[in-house]
Write a protein that holds these residues in place. Structure first.
Motif, PDB file in Angstrom:
ATOM      1  N   GLY A  10       0.802  -1.218   0.000  1.00  0.00           N
ATOM      2  CA  GLY A  10       0.000   0.000   0.000  1.00  0.00           C
ATOM      3  C   GLY A  10       0.838   1.274   0.000  1.00  0.00           C
ATOM      4  N   GLU A  11       2.163   1.113  -0.155  1.00  0.00           N
ATOM      5  CA  GLU A  11       3.067   2.267  -0.170  1.00  0.00           C
ATOM      6  C   GLU A  11       2.696   3.223  -1.297  1.00  0.00           C
ATOM      7  OE1 GLU A  11       7.822   3.152  -1.016  1.00  0.00           O
ATOM      8  OE2 GLU A  11       7.088   1.101  -0.922  1.00  0.00           O
ATOM      9  N   GLU A  12       2.742   4.523  -1.001  1.00  0.00           N
ATOM     10  CA  GLU A  12       2.430   5.576  -1.973  1.00  0.00           C
ATOM     11  C   GLU A  12       3.525   5.645  -3.036  1.00  0.00           C
ATOM     12  OE1 GLU A  12       0.788   8.756  -3.904  1.00  0.00           O
ATOM     13  OE2 GLU A  12      -0.160   7.948  -2.110  1.00  0.00           O
ATOM     14  N   LEU A  13       3.146   5.498  -4.306  1.00  0.00           N
ATOM     15  CA  LEU A  13       4.098   5.516  -5.418  1.00  0.00           C
ATOM     16  C   LEU A  13       3.765   6.558  -6.481  1.00  0.00           C
ATOM     17  CD1 LEU A  13       4.423   1.655  -6.011  1.00  0.00           C
ATOM     18  CD2 LEU A  13       5.998   3.131  -4.753  1.00  0.00           C
ATOM     19  N   THR A  14       2.822   7.444  -6.194  1.00  0.00           N
ATOM     20  CA  THR A  14       2.357   8.391  -7.205  1.00  0.00           C
ATOM     21  C   THR A  14       3.505   9.227  -7.766  1.00  0.00           C
ATOM     22  OG1 THR A  14       0.257   8.496  -6.013  1.00  0.00           O
ATOM     23  CG2 THR A  14       0.645  10.174  -7.707  1.00  0.00           C
ATOM     24  N   ARG A  15       4.343   9.776  -6.897  1.00  0.00           N
ATOM     25  CA  ARG A  15       5.443  10.614  -7.352  1.00  0.00           C
ATOM     26  C   ARG A  15       6.379   9.854  -8.287  1.00  0.00           C
ATOM     27  NH1 ARG A  15       9.082  12.458  -4.416  1.00  0.00           N
ATOM     28  NH2 ARG A  15       9.319  14.467  -5.400  1.00  0.00           N
ATOM     29  N   SER A  16       6.680   8.605  -7.955  1.00  0.00           N
ATOM     30  CA  SER A  16       7.614   7.856  -8.800  1.00  0.00           C
ATOM     31  C   SER A  16       7.004   7.572 -10.175  1.00  0.00           C
ATOM     32  CB  SER A  16       8.081   6.574  -8.112  1.00  0.00           C
ATOM     33  OG  SER A  16       7.221   5.510  -8.317  1.00  0.00           O
ATOM     34  N   ILE A  17       5.701   7.358 -10.234  1.00  0.00           N
ATOM     35  CA  ILE A  17       5.036   7.133 -11.526  1.00  0.00           C
ATOM     36  C   ILE A  17       5.042   8.433 -12.335  1.00  0.00           C
ATOM     37  CG2 ILE A  17       2.834   6.591 -12.654  1.00  0.00           C
ATOM     38  CD1 ILE A  17       4.328   4.130 -11.525  1.00  0.00           C
ATOM     39  N   LEU A  18       4.774   9.562 -11.678  1.00  0.00           N
ATOM     40  CA  LEU A  18       4.809  10.846 -12.381  1.00  0.00           C
ATOM     41  C   LEU A  18       6.215  11.144 -12.897  1.00  0.00           C
ATOM     42  CD1 LEU A  18       2.498  12.969 -10.043  1.00  0.00           C
ATOM     43  CD2 LEU A  18       1.930  11.982 -12.283  1.00  0.00           C
ATOM     44  N   LEU A  19       7.222  10.811 -12.106  1.00  0.00           N
ATOM     45  CA  LEU A  19       8.604  10.994 -12.558  1.00  0.00           C
ATOM     46  C   LEU A  19       8.917  10.103 -13.754  1.00  0.00           C
ATOM     47  CD1 LEU A  19      10.402  11.378  -9.121  1.00  0.00           C
ATOM     48  CD2 LEU A  19      10.264  13.108 -10.930  1.00  0.00           C
ATOM     49  N   GLN A  20       8.359   8.886 -13.783  1.00  0.00           N
ATOM     50  CA  GLN A  20       8.546   8.011 -14.949  1.00  0.00           C
ATOM     51  C   GLN A  20       7.948   8.647 -16.205  1.00  0.00           C
ATOM     52  OE1 GLN A  20       6.775   4.244 -13.880  1.00  0.00           O
ATOM     53  NE2 GLN A  20       8.744   3.378 -13.282  1.00  0.00           N
ATOM     54  N   ILE A  21       6.781   9.260 -16.053  1.00  0.00           N
ATOM     55  CA  ILE A  21       6.145   9.915 -17.201  1.00  0.00           C
ATOM     56  C   ILE A  21       7.010  11.084 -17.674  1.00  0.00           C
ATOM     57  CG2 ILE A  21       4.139  11.286 -17.941  1.00  0.00           C
ATOM     58  CD1 ILE A  21       2.465   9.470 -16.009  1.00  0.00           C
ATOM     59  N   ILE A  22       7.528  11.871 -16.731  1.00  0.00           N
ATOM     60  CA  ILE A  22       8.404  12.984 -17.093  1.00  0.00           C
ATOM     61  C   ILE A  22       9.648  12.462 -17.807  1.00  0.00           C
ATOM     62  CG2 ILE A  22       9.919  14.784 -16.158  1.00  0.00           C
ATOM     63  CD1 ILE A  22       7.718  15.270 -14.023  1.00  0.00           C
ATOM     64  N   LEU A  23      10.235  11.379 -17.292  1.00  0.00           N
ATOM     65  CA  LEU A  23      11.417  10.792 -17.926  1.00  0.00           C
ATOM     66  C   LEU A  23      11.118  10.375 -19.364  1.00  0.00           C
ATOM     67  CD1 LEU A  23      14.348   9.820 -17.725  1.00  0.00           C
ATOM     68  CD2 LEU A  23      13.462   7.649 -16.846  1.00  0.00           C
ATOM     69  N   GLU A  24       9.974   9.729 -19.576  1.00  0.00           N
ATOM     70  CA  GLU A  24       9.594   9.328 -20.937  1.00  0.00           C
ATOM     71  C   GLU A  24       9.430  10.541 -21.844  1.00  0.00           C
ATOM     72  OE1 GLU A  24       6.252   6.721 -21.278  1.00  0.00           O
ATOM     73  OE2 GLU A  24       7.340   5.032 -20.390  1.00  0.00           O
ATOM     74  N   GLU A  25       8.819  11.599 -21.314  1.00  0.00           N
ATOM     75  CA  GLU A  25       8.615  12.811 -22.110  1.00  0.00           C
ATOM     76  C   GLU A  25       9.950  13.487 -22.429  1.00  0.00           C
ATOM     77  OE1 GLU A  25       5.743  14.101 -23.467  1.00  0.00           O
ATOM     78  OE2 GLU A  25       4.818  12.238 -22.786  1.00  0.00           O
ATOM     79  N   GLU A  26      10.865  13.471 -21.474  1.00  0.00           N
ATOM     80  CA  GLU A  26      12.163  14.125 -21.664  1.00  0.00           C
ATOM     81  C   GLU A  26      13.065  13.352 -22.616  1.00  0.00           C
ATOM     82  OE1 GLU A  26      13.686  17.134 -20.327  1.00  0.00           O
ATOM     83  OE2 GLU A  26      11.553  17.556 -20.121  1.00  0.00           O
ATOM     84  N   THR A  27      12.951  12.025 -22.639  1.00  0.00           N
ATOM     85  CA  THR A  27      13.829  11.228 -23.498  1.00  0.00           C
ATOM     86  C   THR A  27      13.280  11.051 -24.908  1.00  0.00           C
ATOM     87  OG1 THR A  27      12.883   9.180 -22.635  1.00  0.00           O
ATOM     88  CG2 THR A  27      14.924   9.971 -21.619  1.00  0.00           C
ATOM     89  N   GLY A  28      11.986  11.216 -25.073  1.00  0.00           N
ATOM     90  CA  GLY A  28      11.389  11.092 -26.394  1.00  0.00           C
ATOM     91  C   GLY A  28      10.802  12.428 -26.806  1.00  0.00           C
ATOM     92  N   GLY A  29      10.992  12.810 -28.011  1.00  0.00           N
ATOM     93  CA  GLY A  29      10.417  14.072 -28.461  1.00  0.00           C
ATOM     94  C   GLY A  29      11.284  15.258 -28.088  1.00  0.00           C
TER      95      GLY A  29
END
Length: 192
Positions: A61-80
């Motif tokens: 039940g550990e909160e992981l929202t920030r890490s998922i948002l950071l993954q999305i940012i990483l994908e956006e930064e590395t592509g496009g």
């Protein structure tokens, strides 16, 4: 399901609190509201739609929202087209562990909100300038080029607001330093 019933169901979903996404060890995300697996692209869509959600580790039940948002940012930064330059990323990293880390986070958050407000005002004012047929990418480009009085006024307001936020941060730092080191000249804000 009829449209009225579907709308009522969606409205009751939003009153139940944030949407819960469970992350499993196989790196898959499960949407408990839709009862289906989803991708990071689906989570990005939720962000773009301003939908409230939480990501939790399925077992603990550990909160992981920030890490998922950071993954999305990483994908956006590395592509496009990346938003952050290498220098900006390095500067952000340098603030971790620094005494100013907390204040910088607050400053960036407030500045981001000021920029969002600017974007909203720009959109509202632009709607009056162009109708739906003439609101082309070229029209946006002309508007955003900074040559129009509207854009100059909005950017001036944004820059003034950003300057005020920075001054507030400096004053807060000075007060905190004055409380930590009473009697040191220049920290209490008094002129000698």
């Amino acid at each position: 399901m009829p449209a009225s019933r579907r709308a009522a169901s969606q409205a009751s979903d939003t009153t139940q609190g944030p949407r819960i996404l469970k992350k499993y060890p196989n790196r898959r995300l499960y949407d408990t509201r839709a009862s289906s697996y989803i991708t990071l692209a689906d989570v990005k869509r939720m962000v773009l739609d301003s939908e409230q959600f939480e990501v939790r580790e399925a077992k603990s039940g550990e909160e992981l929202t920030r890490s998922i948002l950071l993954q999305i940012i990483l994908e956006e930064e590395t592509g496009g087209v990346p938003m952050f330059s290498t220098q900006t990323l390095a500067q952000i990293i340098r603030f971790y562990g620094h005494a100013m880390q907390g204040m910088m986070g607050v400053y960036l958050e407030k500045n981001m909100q000021a920029f969002i407000d600017l974007q909203r005002r720009l959109g509202e004012q632009a709607q009056g300038m162009f109708d739906a047929k003439t609101f082309t990418p070229e029209a946006w480009s002309q508007l955003l080029s900074g040559q129009t009085p509207l854009m100059q006024g909005l950017m001036g307001n944004y820059l003034e607001q950003s300057k005020n936020l920075f001054q507030q941060m400096q004053e807060q730092m000075q007060k905190q330093a004055g409380a930590l080191f009473p009697g040191m000249p220049g920290l209490t804000g008094s002129k000698r």
